[in-house]
Design a protein around this motif. Structure first.
Motif, PDB file in Angstrom:
ATOM      1  N   GLU A  88       0.945  -1.211  -0.104  1.00  0.00           N
ATOM      2  CA  GLU A  88      -0.138   0.112  -0.067  1.00  0.00           C
ATOM      3  C   GLU A  88       0.833   1.020   0.061  1.00  0.00           C
ATOM      4  OE1 GLU A  88      -2.319   1.207   3.591  1.00  0.00           O
ATOM      5  OE2 GLU A  88      -0.952  -0.312   4.825  1.00  0.00           O
ATOM      6  N   SER A  89       0.318   2.401  -0.430  1.00  0.00           N
ATOM      7  CA  SER A  89       0.855   3.721  -0.333  1.00  0.00           C
ATOM      8  C   SER A  89       0.215   4.178   1.006  1.00  0.00           C
ATOM      9  CB  SER A  89       0.316   4.326  -1.442  1.00  0.00           C
ATOM     10  OG  SER A  89       0.950   5.710  -1.340  1.00  0.00           O
ATOM     11  N   ILE A  90       1.565   4.912   1.640  1.00  0.00           N
ATOM     12  CA  ILE A  90       1.250   5.461   2.938  1.00  0.00           C
ATOM     13  C   ILE A  90       1.294   7.018   2.842  1.00  0.00           C
ATOM     14  CG2 ILE A  90       1.350   3.387   4.351  1.00  0.00           C
ATOM     15  CD1 ILE A  90       4.260   4.583   5.161  1.00  0.00           C
ATOM     16  N   GLY A  91       1.462   7.585   1.787  1.00  0.00           N
ATOM     17  CA  GLY A  91       1.576   8.944   1.504  1.00  0.00           C
ATOM     18  C   GLY A  91       3.045   9.650   1.700  1.00  0.00           C
ATOM     19  N   TRP A  92       2.980  10.965   1.887  1.00  0.00           N
ATOM     20  CA  TRP A  92       4.386  11.493   2.170  1.00  0.00           C
ATOM     21  C   TRP A  92       4.764  11.370   3.413  1.00  0.00           C
ATOM     22  CZ3 TRP A  92       7.050  13.736  -1.783  1.00  0.00           C
ATOM     23  CH2 TRP A  92       6.545  13.875  -2.829  1.00  0.00           C
ATOM     24  N   ILE A  93       6.088  11.234   3.602  1.00  0.00           N
ATOM     25  CA  ILE A  93       6.593  10.889   5.010  1.00  0.00           C
ATOM     26  C   ILE A  93       7.698  12.087   5.299  1.00  0.00           C
ATOM     27  CG2 ILE A  93       7.817   9.465   6.657  1.00  0.00           C
ATOM     28  CD1 ILE A  93       5.137   8.276   5.849  1.00  0.00           C
ATOM     29  N   ASN A  94       7.362  12.999   6.293  1.00  0.00           N
ATOM     30  CA  ASN A  94       8.150  13.892   6.540  1.00  0.00           C
ATOM     31  C   ASN A  94       9.164  13.984   7.764  1.00  0.00           C
ATOM     32  OD1 ASN A  94       7.683  15.640   4.284  1.00  0.00           O
ATOM     33  ND2 ASN A  94       5.759  15.972   5.410  1.00  0.00           N
ATOM     34  N   SER A  95       8.641  12.735   8.596  1.00  0.00           N
ATOM     35  CA  SER A  95       9.150  12.684   9.942  1.00  0.00           C
ATOM     36  C   SER A  95       8.592  11.300  10.382  1.00  0.00           C
ATOM     37  CB  SER A  95       9.209  13.635  10.732  1.00  0.00           C
ATOM     38  OG  SER A  95       7.701  13.688  11.471  1.00  0.00           O
ATOM     39  N   LYS A  96       9.389  10.663  11.379  1.00  0.00           N
ATOM     40  CA  LYS A  96       8.948   9.511  11.799  1.00  0.00           C
ATOM     41  C   LYS A  96       7.501   9.344  12.043  1.00  0.00           C
ATOM     42  CE  LYS A  96      10.965   5.731  13.884  1.00  0.00           C
ATOM     43  NZ  LYS A  96      11.334   4.497  12.868  1.00  0.00           N
ATOM     44  N   LYS A  97       6.950  10.469  12.923  1.00  0.00           N
ATOM     45  CA  LYS A  97       5.723  10.345  13.301  1.00  0.00           C
ATOM     46  C   LYS A  97       4.604  10.387  11.997  1.00  0.00           C
ATOM     47  CE  LYS A  97       5.342  15.529  12.939  1.00  0.00           C
ATOM     48  NZ  LYS A  97       4.292  16.439  12.981  1.00  0.00           N
ATOM     49  N   ASP A  98       4.928  10.420  10.886  1.00  0.00           N
ATOM     50  CA  ASP A  98       4.167  10.487   9.686  1.00  0.00           C
ATOM     51  C   ASP A  98       3.825   8.838   9.365  1.00  0.00           C
ATOM     52  OD1 ASP A  98       3.765  13.253   9.370  1.00  0.00           O
ATOM     53  OD2 ASP A  98       5.306  13.138   8.043  1.00  0.00           O
ATOM     54  N   ILE A  99       4.729   8.166   9.893  1.00  0.00           N
ATOM     55  CA  ILE A  99       4.656   6.575   9.679  1.00  0.00           C
ATOM     56  C   ILE A  99       3.495   6.171  10.457  1.00  0.00           C
ATOM     57  CG2 ILE A  99       5.959   4.375   9.688  1.00  0.00           C
ATOM     58  CD1 ILE A  99       8.581   6.166   9.323  1.00  0.00           C
ATOM     59  N   PRO A 100       2.697   5.261   9.888  1.00  0.00           N
ATOM     60  CA  PRO A 100       1.732   4.343  10.484  1.00  0.00           C
ATOM     61  C   PRO A 100       2.142   3.473  11.693  1.00  0.00           C
ATOM     62  CG  PRO A 100       1.067   4.368   8.390  1.00  0.00           C
ATOM     63  CD  PRO A 100       2.486   5.048   8.457  1.00  0.00           C
ATOM     64  N   LYS A 101       1.855   3.477  12.630  1.00  0.00           N
ATOM     65  CA  LYS A 101       2.494   2.730  13.883  1.00  0.00           C
ATOM     66  C   LYS A 101       2.802   1.223  13.329  1.00  0.00           C
ATOM     67  CE  LYS A 101       1.488   1.789  18.671  1.00  0.00           C
ATOM     68  NZ  LYS A 101       0.675   2.026  19.996  1.00  0.00           N
ATOM     69  N   LYS A 102       1.921   0.704  12.893  1.00  0.00           N
ATOM     70  CA  LYS A 102       2.122  -0.777  12.416  1.00  0.00           C
ATOM     71  C   LYS A 102       3.410  -1.051  11.562  1.00  0.00           C
ATOM     72  CE  LYS A 102      -1.092  -1.173   8.395  1.00  0.00           C
ATOM     73  NZ  LYS A 102      -2.186  -1.739   7.901  1.00  0.00           N
ATOM     74  N   TYR A 103       3.838   0.161  10.752  1.00  0.00           N
ATOM     75  CA  TYR A 103       5.012   0.160  10.002  1.00  0.00           C
ATOM     76  C   TYR A 103       6.151   0.827  10.740  1.00  0.00           C
ATOM     77  CZ  TYR A 103       1.676  -1.426   6.281  1.00  0.00           C
ATOM     78  OH  TYR A 103       0.972  -1.893   5.816  1.00  0.00           O
ATOM     79  N   ASN A 104       6.106   1.399  11.831  1.00  0.00           N
ATOM     80  CA  ASN A 104       6.991   2.029  12.658  1.00  0.00           C
ATOM     81  C   ASN A 104       8.476   1.465  12.601  1.00  0.00           C
ATOM     82  OD1 ASN A 104       7.193   4.867  13.155  1.00  0.00           O
ATOM     83  ND2 ASN A 104       6.102   4.313  15.329  1.00  0.00           N
ATOM     84  N   ALA A 105       8.440   0.230  12.878  1.00  0.00           N
ATOM     85  CA  ALA A 105       9.869  -0.548  13.064  1.00  0.00           C
ATOM     86  C   ALA A 105      10.395  -1.223  11.683  1.00  0.00           C
ATOM     87  CB  ALA A 105       9.648  -1.756  13.841  1.00  0.00           C
ATOM     88  N   CYS A 106       9.814  -0.866  10.548  1.00  0.00           N
ATOM     89  CA  CYS A 106      10.248  -1.336   9.067  1.00  0.00           C
ATOM     90  C   CYS A 106      11.292  -0.609   8.658  1.00  0.00           C
ATOM     91  CB  CYS A 106       9.030  -1.058   8.288  1.00  0.00           C
ATOM     92  SG  CYS A 106       7.642  -2.119   8.542  1.00  0.00           S
ATOM     93  N   PRO A 107      12.325  -1.321   7.959  1.00  0.00           N
ATOM     94  CA  PRO A 107      13.357  -0.713   7.448  1.00  0.00           C
ATOM     95  C   PRO A 107      12.910   0.379   6.168  1.00  0.00           C
ATOM     96  CG  PRO A 107      13.675  -2.899   7.353  1.00  0.00           C
ATOM     97  CD  PRO A 107      12.405  -2.692   7.843  1.00  0.00           C
ATOM     98  N   ILE A 108      13.506   1.499   6.190  1.00  0.00           N
ATOM     99  CA  ILE A 108      12.952   2.576   5.284  1.00  0.00           C
ATOM    100  C   ILE A 108      14.290   3.123   4.270  1.00  0.00           C
ATOM    101  CG2 ILE A 108      13.274   4.384   6.835  1.00  0.00           C
ATOM    102  CD1 ILE A 108      10.685   5.736   5.487  1.00  0.00           C
ATOM    103  N   PHE A 109      14.107   3.180   2.977  1.00  0.00           N
ATOM    104  CA  PHE A 109      14.750   3.801   2.215  1.00  0.00           C
ATOM    105  C   PHE A 109      14.432   4.715   0.950  1.00  0.00           C
ATOM    106  CE2 PHE A 109      18.152   4.157  -1.368  1.00  0.00           C
ATOM    107  CZ  PHE A 109      19.125   4.018  -0.786  1.00  0.00           C
TER     108      PHE A 109
END
Length: 100
Positions: free
Chosen positions: A77-98
């Motif tokens: 799924e798309s989770i939109g624009w991420i400007n900071s860690k607080k924009d990441i939905p909780k269920k994906y908070n611990a996921c690697p990001i690039f």
């Protein structure tokens, strides 16, 4: 299979990728950007007007075609624009990001 968050200076998308890729996401992404896209004859379609043009979807295609045919990576799924860690939905908070 594990979730990762990927973007290319655009909205962030969630993908399900093999554990090996998720556990070493930066290594796989950097190899794709800095080596495979520049050196592989299979990457010619990304060479446009003297530059290299690609998105996170192209990285997923690379994984599915050239690295792990046994376990296919898929869009979740798309989770939109991420400007900071607080924009990441909780269920994906611990996921690697690039971000490419």
């Amino acid at each position: 299979m594990k979730y990762v968050l990927l973007s290319a200076d655009s909205e962030t998308s969630v993908y399900l990728v093999p554990d090996e890729v998720a556990n070493n996401l930066r290594k796989y992404c950097m190899y794709f950007c800095n080596t495979w896209l520049k050196e592989s004859p299979n990457a010619k379609k990304y060479h446009v007007d003297g530059g290299i043009c690609y998105t996170e979807e192209d990285f997923i295609e690379y994984l599915n075609t050239w690295t792990s045919q046994k376990e296919q990576s898929t869009f979740v799924e798309s989770i939109g624009w991420i400007n900071s860690k607080k924009d990441i939905p909780k269920k994906y908070n611990a996921c690697p990001i690039f971000n490419f």
